[in-house]
Design an enzyme around this catalytic site. Structure first.
Site, PDB file in Angstrom:
ATOM      1  CB  SER A  91      -0.883   0.210   1.089  1.00 55.53           C
ATOM      2  OG  SER A  91      -0.367   0.323   2.420  1.00 55.53           O
ATOM      3  CE  LYS A 161      -2.692   2.352   4.936  1.00 52.67           C
ATOM      4  NZ  LYS A 161      -2.748   1.525   3.598  1.00 52.67           N
TER       5      LYS A 161
END
Length: 303
Positions: A91, A161
């Site tokens: 990701s 993230k």
């Protein structure tokens, strides 16, 4: 050599003169200065027993103590300073690859530091984001290494993230992008090649003002990241509480050929992007100064 005989010889009425070391006083000084210690120490002239030099402890006896100290230091570093985390997914490509090990700064949050736009952060799962994801089963060695902070714990449900907006910011994605923060379009060269900054998926379209004390996070592999966009039905509209943040990822430490720092991209420093977030302190300052100004004017009018 260097010992001194003290006392009287049997059958003589006077004591024998002490014999000086062939090396002389200067030679003795050099011996002591070199760090060498004689095995035997001469008997002092006052007849007291000579002091015995202590023997060094065996290395094998001290080894458990050294290991214990090392483990305590490792635990303190893991708890308060830095910790290693493994990247489990794609990701954050291409900034981070699956299997990379990153070092995360855990110290600055203890002093009240909060995440800033553009930082890559590790945070605890804020609301079952990892539900359904398989949990790896570590072996005994991996458990021991994770205990001292040399490997991440498999039981901890953490994510990594990029922070794109902080409390008070308005962040939005329409169509394929660009991503905008407080009306400023971001230039995002770190987005995975072939991806668009925003997805055309209806569930990933948004315009939200991030609540205070929370952050909005997105993966750099935009079309392969279940980030804030896909949790807008949860409290906070998909944003993550700041108190869930473990720390900021600073460097890729492993593998060696992947070593690199993780700086804040320049696009987050563009003029005007922080206007909304910065307006609140300025407004409070003006409100606080207003009573002082009015009081001074009244005093002047009274004179």
């Amino acid at each position: 050599m260097g010992d001194v005989a003290v006392g009287a010889q049997e059958g003589h009425g006077e004591a024998e003169r002490p014999q000086e070391s062939p090396a002389g006083p200067e030679g003795l000084d050099r011996l002591q200065g070199s760090g060498a210690v004689p095995d035997e120490v001469a008997e002092p002239a006052d007849g007291t027993a000579p002091k015995k030099t202590g023997k060094q402890r065996s290395f094998w006896k001290e080894l458990p103590l050294l290991i214990g100290i090392a483990l305590i230091l490792a635990l303190l570093i893991k708890t308060f300073l830095v910790q290693a985390f493994s990247i489990p997914s794609d990701s954050m490509q291409n900034t981070l690859q699956r299997g990379d090990r990153v070092l995360v700064d855990k110290l600055t949050p203890w002093f009240g530091s909060t995440p800033e736009r553009g930082e890559v952060v590790v945070f605890h799962d804020p609301g079952n984001w990892l539900q359904g994801e398989p949990t790896p089963q570590p072996n005994a060695v991996q458990k021991a290494l994770s205990f001292v902070g040399l490997m991440p714990s498999a039981e901890e449900k953490d994510l990594i993230k990029r922070v794109v907006a902080v409390g008070g910011d308005t962040v939005e994605c329409k169509g394929t992008g660009p991503l905008k923060v407080n009306g400023k379009a971001l230039n995002e060269p770190y987005v995975f090649a072939g991806n668009t900054p925003c997805s055309t998926d209806p569930d990933s379209q948004f315009k939200i003002t991030v609540p205070k004390g929370r952050i909005w996070v997105m993966g750099d592999h935009r079309q392969n990241s279940a980030d804030s966009r896909y949790h807008q039905d949860q409290p906070g509209g998909g944003s993550v509480p700041v108190d869930k943040v473990v720390g900021r990822a600073l460097v890729i430490a492993w593998p060696v050929d992947r070593w690199a720092t993780l700086p804040v991209p320049s696009t987050f420093g563009q003029s005007g992007i922080g206007t909304v977030a910065a307006a609140a302190p300025a407004t409070l300052g003006l409100l606080g100064a207003a009573p002082v100004v009015l009081l001074r004017r009244r005093r002047r009018a009274g004179h």
